[in-house]
Enzyme design. Structure first.
Site, PDB file in Angstrom:
ATOM      1  N   GLU A 152      45.905-115.511  76.976  1.00 40.52           N
ATOM      2  CA  GLU A 152      46.439-114.310  77.637  1.00 40.52           C
ATOM      3  C   GLU A 152      46.874-114.686  79.041  1.00 40.52           C
ATOM      4  O   GLU A 152      48.035-114.910  79.286  1.00 40.52           O
ATOM      5  CB  GLU A 152      45.398-113.185  77.647  1.00 40.52           C
ATOM      6  CG  GLU A 152      45.251-112.585  76.263  1.00 40.52           C
ATOM      7  CD  GLU A 152      44.714-111.158  76.253  1.00 40.52           C
ATOM      8  OE1 GLU A 152      45.250-110.300  76.950  1.00 40.52           O
ATOM      9  OE2 GLU A 152      43.748-110.928  75.506  1.00 40.52           O
ATOM     10  N   GLU A 204      33.927-110.291  80.934  1.00 36.59           N
ATOM     11  CA  GLU A 204      34.840-109.255  80.447  1.00 36.59           C
ATOM     12  C   GLU A 204      34.078-108.056  79.897  1.00 36.59           C
ATOM     13  O   GLU A 204      34.444-106.908  80.122  1.00 36.59           O
ATOM     14  CB  GLU A 204      35.719-109.833  79.335  1.00 36.59           C
ATOM     15  CG  GLU A 204      36.662-108.812  78.711  1.00 36.59           C
ATOM     16  CD  GLU A 204      37.690-109.454  77.799  1.00 36.59           C
ATOM     17  OE1 GLU A 204      37.456-110.590  77.350  1.00 36.59           O
ATOM     18  OE2 GLU A 204      38.733-108.821  77.559  1.00 36.59           O
TER      19      GLU A 204
HETATM   20  C1  BGC Z   1      42.849-107.982  78.395  1.00 37.89           C
HETATM   21  C2  BGC Z   1      42.340-106.876  79.268  1.00 37.89           C
HETATM   22  C3  BGC Z   1      43.392-105.829  79.216  1.00 37.89           C
HETATM   23  C4  BGC Z   1      43.335-105.310  77.837  1.00 37.89           C
HETATM   24  C5  BGC Z   1      44.210-104.141  77.599  1.00 37.89           C
HETATM   25  C6  BGC Z   1      42.855-107.473  77.006  1.00 37.89           C
HETATM   26  O1  BGC Z   1      43.222-108.389  76.070  1.00 37.89           O
HETATM   27  O2  BGC Z   1      42.176-109.167  78.559  1.00 37.89           O
HETATM   28  O3  BGC Z   1      41.616-107.124  80.304  1.00 37.89           O
HETATM   29  O4  BGC Z   1      43.404-104.891  80.213  1.00 37.89           O
HETATM   30  O5  BGC Z   1      43.582-106.309  76.898  1.00 37.89           O
HETATM   31  O6  BGC Z   1      43.863-103.522  76.549  1.00 37.89           O
END
Ligand code: BGC
Length: 931
Positions: free
Chosen positions: A462, A733
């Site tokens: 990501e 996270e």
């Molecule tokens: C990210 C998040 C993001 C989210 C949105 C994830 O995959 O890592 O932090 O805000 O998706 O849904």
């Protein structure tokens, strides 16, 4: 009086940045006076400040938070500026001259884009050997290479910057950089060589890409544009520019991209990146191709806004581990983002394989949570000793596994922490080592997610500019660093991406093809500029972003129509909250109704637009958006609150939003419900991305500081210290990223360096350090100082280099009823000091610049003495009491809810008593009252 921190557009001596009307800021220290009575900013064409081009004159209007001065700017020109400040003590002082230098501005490029055969995987080195027949006096390189570039003059890197030309919406703009290369050139033979990498532009990146994909979302061709301007002592000049006279060869880098890493093969008959190839040695270099303008996608090349990304810190491994699986793994001791340097000396043809991971599992190397990101480095040795360092990628890691290297020692590797060049602003130290660790982790979370783009995480596939993650973290980042210029670039991209989508703000910026939006995420468009204004007091960010802010609200309004269609749109909601009735470790959706959150954030964005319009003198807009806010507020009230103030959204985040956004006149009801819910949840937050950044702030705003502190001190799951006890060195996270045994809970979406929950930093600064901006006087020209003492924390000492100067706060609990507080207010600022728990007559003071020390008696004890006569619920709410009970009397955790209002003494009688129980009670009473 000393005048320092002179910045142009919030950057120290910027060279080649986008610039229209420059904004000048400064900070005064060591003044005898308390306020600035007047100031004067001058811009000149010479360092001695004799050729004045613009002058504000001595005026009371010149603010240190931002004084704009229009100057007719010419391309490639350095300007100097200084500021003279007068104070109320009759002082007058002039600063040293600072400078800014323009880039090419509207000047046409002499250079042409050049490229080469794109089908060859080995990365190209474009080169130009040239001779200068005079000693050069001054030289600048204006350069952009795509995907990424690394430029060298005579074998020396032109800059320590990493990952240039950085990550943008390349369809809308591409940045070129300007370097002062005067010292690298010489009379006679010279060589300018530029190696290109894949990067964000040419490689797989974002959700549009998949494992193994070749080719980027934005681009598909290597490209280089460079102009070297050389000025000689006699005033004559030369330009060496990319054209069809350039040559190209292939480097020993055979593969690179952001997610998967890099491959280098030194057995290839290639030019090692560090080698210098002079004029007469280039016979085998092929001709470079000039780009066919018809085939090439036009690019909008502009001056930069990105701050430089450097390898800012070198971290030596704390250990070289031999794992049970027979692996050699370096432990850096810190989760971070960047790269590494590895010393290698292996027989020719040896393949060295480097992989990175964030955590160990069963004491072995682990990287399954990186998903498809290979995050590796392959090196093939030529038999010679080398120090290898990836050039065109970065990794998020704490552990580095190396295969194929003999004789590894702890000193064979050093980790390089990359991050954008933001200036540190805050220092925070408390009497609680775990809270200090938390602040450190938050700060490392920022570093690892500040590689040009404010990202969600730096390790898996990501690493994108997720808008909500950024939005919630801006205040915390603003305490830790001066991040203005960093966010300005992000907002510039946001506005450009938004313009491509008719006002919609894509969930990630730069969008890389993402075309979806959600409340809270898209609201970054309004919240971030407003926060920057609040923390820096410079309105230009609102001016720049105004159209974007308005376009976002207009987009929602149109979509919402007369049927509240925005409620039914997809929203991420209270992302990752733990209160979804469906539960599950992979659960992403929280339990709060998305429509409610969406309505509230829509209203908040409209309100920010209305406030900004009023500040910018756009009265019609201020009235129109003000009316929209009223309408939305009414609708929210009708839809989600009963006339008596009961909130229909009965989740923690439901109540938090009601309080934070002032949605009900019956605040007491919402607060009561929130506090009651916290109690039923064992004083634990179950909130996600929406509720978590606000909950402690809401509690403190309602004078529930004790509860907010207790929650923070709590070491049980879910909570910040739970992570720290499990060895976290950044912020996770998910609350449940790891289970209590240290096992990774899931691999679907689970990073150990995700700064969103680090937003608690804002509360720590505002409540523990007690330093908050005042929206009435943004930029800390007036601050609210409310340092809240906490007996368990004992002491806090903090300093914050705000836009207006450095605030310092310090407190110490001297006894259960007395506190010593020391605060410092900078020159030309004022503050309201609020002393929590003080008697009403002592509680509030208005301060001017200076240092103030106060010792005060509290109106109530700072410690609530606990014992066997305290209601059980109160014991359970207190983390220290919990620990005592857990160790000595864990049966109490099974006591049914209806009995929790009774004390242990009452309960023990109720459940039979007896000598043994009485002895236990006496022992417990001693332990509890000693807390
Ligand atoms: C990210 C998040 C993001 C989210 C949105 C994830 O995959 O890592 O932090 O805000 O998706 O849904």
């Amino acid at each position: 009086m000393r005048i320092g921190n002179l910045r142009t557009d919030h950057i120290v001596n910027p060279m080649g940045y986008q610039m229209d009307v420059p904004t000048f800021t400064w900070v005064v220290e060591e003044a005898a006076g308390k306020i600035q009575t007047a100031a004067r900013v001058r811009v000149a064409s010479d360092k001695a400040m004799t050729q004045i081009l613009a002058d504000t004159g001595m005026t009371a209007e010149a603010s240190s938070l931002g004084t704009q001065l229009a100057v007719a700017l010419s391309p490639r020109t350095r300007y100097y500026w200084d500021v003279t400040v007068q104070s109320d003590a009759g002082e007058e002082e002039t600063s040293e001259a600072a400078w800014f230098e323009t880039g090419k501005m509207d000047e046409a490029w002499t250079a042409k884009w050049i490229g080469c055969d794109d089908s060859v995987e080995r990365h190209p080195i474009f080169g130009k050997a040239f001779s200068l027949d005079k000693e050069p006096a001054c030289a600048r390189l204006y350069i952009c290479g795509l995907g990424l570039y690394n430029a060298e003059i005579n074998g020396k890197q032109v800059s320590a910057e990493k990952l240039t030309p950085y990550c943008t919406d390349y369809n809308a703009w591409v940045q070129y950089q300007t370097y002062d290369v005067s010292e690298l050139l010489k009379e006679g033979d010279n060589a300018l060589d530029v190696t290109l990498g894949i990067g964000w532009y040419l490689g797989r990146f974002g959700f549009a890409s998949h494992a193994g994909d070749v080719g980027g979302y934005y681009g598909d061709r290597w490209r280089l544009l460079a102009e070297l301007h050389v000025v000689y002592a006699d005033g004559t000049s030369d330009v060496i520019a990319t054209d069809d006279s350039w040559q190209v060869t292939r480097s020993n880098i055979t593969f690179s991209n952001i997610y998967d890493g890099e491959h280098r093969d030194d057995t290839l008959p290639a030019t090692a990146p560090e080698a210098v190839v002079l004029l007469n040695e280039r016979e085998d270099w092929k001709e470079a191709m000039t780009q066919d303008p018809a085939a090439a996608k036009p690019l909008n090349v502009t001056e930069r806004l990105s701050l430089p990304v450097y390898a800012q810190e070198e971290l030596k491994p704390v250990e070289l581990i031999d794992t049970p699986a027979g692996e050699k793994v370096f432990d850096i001791g810190q989760n971070m983002a960047g790269a590494f340097r590895l010393s290698v000396h292996e027989p020719a043809g040896t393949k060295v394989h480097v992989q990175v991971g964030e955590v160990l599992q069963n004491d072995c190397f682990y990287r399954d949570n990186l998903r498809t990101a290979l995050a590796e480095y392959w090196y093939t040795s030529d038999g010679e000793p080398h120090v290898i360092e990836p050039m065109f990628t970065f990794y998020g890691f704490r552990y580095v596994k190396v295969d194929g290297c003999t004789n590894l020692t702890k000193d064979s590797l050093v980790a390089l922490a990359y991050y954008s060049n933001v200036t540190p602003a805050g220092c925070f130290e408390s009497g609680d080592a775990k809270l200090n660790k938390l602040m450190k982790n938050i700060s490392w979370g920022q570093k690892g997610n500040f590689i040009d783009v404010p990202t969600d995480c730096p390790q898996r596939d990501e690493r994108m500019g997720w808008t909500a993650d950024t939005q919630v973290f801006v205040p915390t980042a603003s305490y830790l660093t001066d991040s203005w210029a960093f966010y300005r670039k992000f907002l510039h991209d946001l506005a450009l991406d938004q313009a491509e989508h008719g006002g919609m703000v894509p969930d990630v910026i730069p969008a890389f093809g993402n075309a979806s939006c959600s409340s809270v995420w898209g609201d970054a468009a309004t919240i971030i500029p407003w926060d920057l204004y609040l923390y820096h007091g410079d309105k230009t960010i609102l001016e720049r972003q105004y159209d974007s802010m308005k376009a976002w609200v207009d987009y929602i309004r149109e979509l919402d129509g007369d049927t509240h269609a925005w409620r039914d749109h997809f929203h991420y909601g209270d992302w990752l909250a733990l209160d979804n009735p469906a539960g599950g470790v992979d659960q992403v959706k929280g339990g709060t109704e998305d429509a409610y959150i969406a309505d509230v954030y829509y209203m908040n964005s409209a309100e920010i637009v209305a406030k900004s319009a009023a500040l910018l003198g756009k009265e019609e807009d201020a009235a129109a958006y003000g009316a929209l806010v009223e309408k939305l507020r009414r609708e929210i009230s009708e839809e989600y609150f009963t006339p008596n103030g009961r909130c229909a959204i009965t989740t923690m985040t439901g109540y938090i939003l009601a309080l934070y956004y002032n949605l009900t006149p019956h605040r007491d009801r919402a607060l009561k419900s929130l506090v009651a819910m916290l109690k039923t949840k064992g004083n634990k937050f179950v909130t996600g991305f929406v509720g978590t950044p606000l909950v402690s702030r809401v509690l403190s705003a309602e004078d529930c500081d004790r509860q907010a502190y207790n929650i923070l001190h709590d070491e049980r799951y879910p909570g910040w210290l739970y992570e720290i006890n499990l060895g976290a060195t950044t912020v996770w996270e998910r609350w449940n990223s790891m289970d209590e045994n240290g096992m990774v809970s899931s691999t679907g979406m689970n990073s150990f360096n995700h700064y969103a929950y680090g937003a608690i930093g804002e509360w720590m600064w505002q409540t523990m350090a007690g330093i908050s901006p005042d929206p009435e006087k943004p930029g800390f020209k007036h601050a609210i100082l409310r340092p809240v003492p906490d007996f368990a924390t004992k002491t806090v000492k903090a300093s914050y280099a705000s836009a207006a100067g450095t605030y310092r706060t310090e407190w110490e609990t001297l006894s259960e009823t007395s506190v010593r507080v020391k605060v410092e207010v900078p020159f030309d600022a004022t503050a309201t000091l609020i002393l929590p728990y003080a008697k009403p007559e002592d509680a509030v003071r208005e301060l001017s610049a200076g240092v103030f020390e106060i010792t005060y008696e509290t109106a109530e004890p700072l410690v609530i003495h606990l014992g066997i006569h305290t209601p059980l619920q109160e014991l359970l709410d207190d983390p220290r009491a919990q620990a005592v009970l857990g160790q000595n009397f864990h049966e109490v955790f099974m006591v049914p809810g209806q009995y929790k209002n009774l004390s242990l003494a009452e309960l023990s009688v109720m459940f039979g008593g007896g000598e043994e129980v009485e002895a236990k009670m006496r022992q417990l009473d001693e332990l509890l009252s000693a807390l």
